[in-house]
Motif scaffolding. Structure first.
Motif, short mmCIF file in Angstrom:
data_model
loop_
_atom_site.label_atom_id
_atom_site.label_comp_id
_atom_site.label_asym_id
_atom_site.label_seq_id
_atom_site.Cartn_x
_atom_site.Cartn_y
_atom_site.Cartn_z
N ASN A 191 -6.27 3.44 3.32
CA ASN A 191 -4.93 2.91 3.07
C ASN A 191 -4.32 2.20 4.28
O ASN A 191 -3.48 1.35 4.15
N VAL A 205 -7.11 5.97 -4.60
CA VAL A 205 -5.74 5.43 -4.73
C VAL A 205 -5.64 3.95 -4.35
O VAL A 205 -5.00 3.17 -5.04
N ASN A 220 0.84 -1.21 0.00
CA ASN A 220 0.00 0.00 0.00
C ASN A 220 0.87 1.26 0.00
O ASN A 220 0.40 2.34 -0.34
N1 PLP Z 1 -4.26 8.77 -0.92
C1 PLP Z 1 -4.07 7.56 -0.38
C2 PLP Z 1 -5.26 6.82 0.15
C3 PLP Z 1 -2.79 7.00 -0.33
O1 PLP Z 1 -2.63 5.79 0.20
C4 PLP Z 1 -1.70 7.74 -0.83
C5 PLP Z 1 -0.33 7.23 -0.72
O2 PLP Z 1 0.05 6.68 0.28
C6 PLP Z 1 -1.95 9.00 -1.41
C7 PLP Z 1 -3.24 9.48 -1.44
C8 PLP Z 1 -0.85 9.82 -2.00
O3 PLP Z 1 -0.39 9.24 -3.18
P1 PLP Z 1 0.91 9.76 -3.94
O4 PLP Z 1 2.07 9.06 -3.31
O5 PLP Z 1 0.71 9.38 -5.35
O6 PLP Z 1 0.98 11.23 -3.76
#
Ligand code: PLP
Length: 383
Positions: free
Chosen positions: A151, A178, A9
């Protein structure tokens, strides 16, 4: 030393198929996609093909996909872009206490400009209560920002109900997708979400590239001004090789979704069964049923967070601890706090996340190692 990566994750390795398809776009096909000559047209065609691939995976129109650098950017754009297009009237945003920081921090930032934000509480499993959402809506609410799946604990939010409530009140619904994409079936044509964000590096694509679905008609004020790229959503020459890689990663995840989610689900069940069954004083955090395949958040009683993480690392196991703060100690997670998960100096919470390359041998090694760590810890405490 044996090394086990069980932190998918956080990020994923780039699949070889993805590396291969990206390769020519470094030095063979390098035209600026905005150039009208053949070099530019080749790059443009590659971007448009990747856009089609992402649109197909979400079941939306090509013109509703916008590429960017990561989900943090997408989440910032969704929140600030919508807020700044409502700047005069300010207004009210509803989000939750368990969002990723790339949603929570922009919300806090917007509060400094006079926007009002409600942070919904969650139940013991980390789930939103749709009725609480309904009650929080005001006349001036213009945005509901609630993630698809968490996450840290893997809980899948009741997105259909949330989307329906948003529609009934004519409020924009933005969801951070995501952790959902590549793990569960998605159909944004059927689900009335207005904005959806995703990230390349979470789905075996490259880092530094992401995408957003922005439903036709949504009004967002651009954060980056310049050449009007990406239908004026995001100025700046596109990351062509990254976009090509993202398109391929999305395609692989779509093609393999059924078999992969079943395999990872079975492996996850085996892992949870062993952890809870064989290690005393353990608890699974997150929803027992509505959860992502692969995300396993466990509380271990009888050992400090620092001791468990140092030992896991010494045994080559890469899992996640929440975030480490500057003192080197481990900060309690805001998600587990919002879920009111029992915490003390003698409880360690670990997020394991399984992925494409996880095997039964690996998860068995993790369980056996934790048993060994806890046994040694007990003996040293009793000395
Ligand atoms: N949103 C969620 C739920 C995530 O798990 C993550 C990364 O851990 C992000 C946003 C941010 O993603 P990025 O690393 O592409 O900025």
């Amino acid at each position: 030393m044996k090394r086990v990566y069980i932190d998918y994750n956080a990020t994923t390795p780039v699949r070889q198929e993805v590396v291969k398809i990206m390769q020519p776009y470094y030095s063979e096909i390098y035209g600026n996609p905005s150039s009208i000559h053949i070099f530019g047209q080749e790059s443009r065609a590659a971007i448009e093909e990747a856009r089609w691939k992402v649109a197909r995976a979400l079941n939306v129109e090509n013109s509703e996909i916008c590429f960017n650098s990561c989900a943090t950017e997408g989440n910032n754009y969704a929140l600030k872009g919508l807020a700044f297009s409502n700047y005069e009237s300010k207004g009210h945003i509803i989000t939750s206490l368990v969002e990723h920081n790339s949603v929570l921090q922009p919300c806090r930032y917007l509060q400094r400009f006079g926007f009002d934000v409600t942070y919904l509480e969650v139940d013991q499993y980390g789930a939103i209560d749709p009725e609480a959402l309904r009650k929080a809506i005001r006349r001036e609410t213009f945005l509901i920002a609630l993630m698809y799946a968490n996450n840290e604990v893997g809980t899948i939010q009741p997105v259909e109900k949330i989307a329906q409530i948003a529609r009934e009140h004519n409020i924009t619904f933005f969801t951070d997708g995501v952790q959902a994409i590549g793990k569960i079936k998605l159909d944004l044509e059927k689900l009335p979400v207005d904005i959806f964000t995703l990230s390349g590096h979470k789905i075996y694509g490259p880092k530094g590239v992401g995408a957003m679905f922005i439903r036709k008609g949504s009004k967002l004020a651009s954060l980056l001004h310049g050449g009007g790229h990406e239908r004026a959503h995001r100025a700046g020459t596109e990351n062509v090789q990254g976009i090509v890689g993202l398109g391929e990663a999305v395609t692989l995840s779509l093609n393999e979704l059924d078999s992969e989610s079943q395999r990872i689900n079975e492996l996850t069940q085996h892992f949870i069964h062993r952890l809870l069954g064989e290690i005393p004083r353990t608890k699974l955090n997150g929803h027992p049923l509505n959860r992502l395949p692969g995300t396993v958040n466990i509380s271990f009683e009888g050992i400090s967070k620092e001791d468990l993480f140092i030992q896991l690392d010494l045994h080559g196991i890469a899992a996640s601890s929440g975030s480490a703060c500057s003192s080197g100690s481990i900060k309690p997670s805001h998600v587990l706090k919002a879920m009111r998960v029992k915490d003390s100096d003698n409880i360690a919470h670990v997020r394991f996340s399984l992925g494409h390359y996880s095997t039964e041998t690996e998860v068995n090694y993790v369980v056996d190692t934790i048993q060994h760590i806890l046994e040694n810890n007990k003996q040293s405490v009793n000395l």
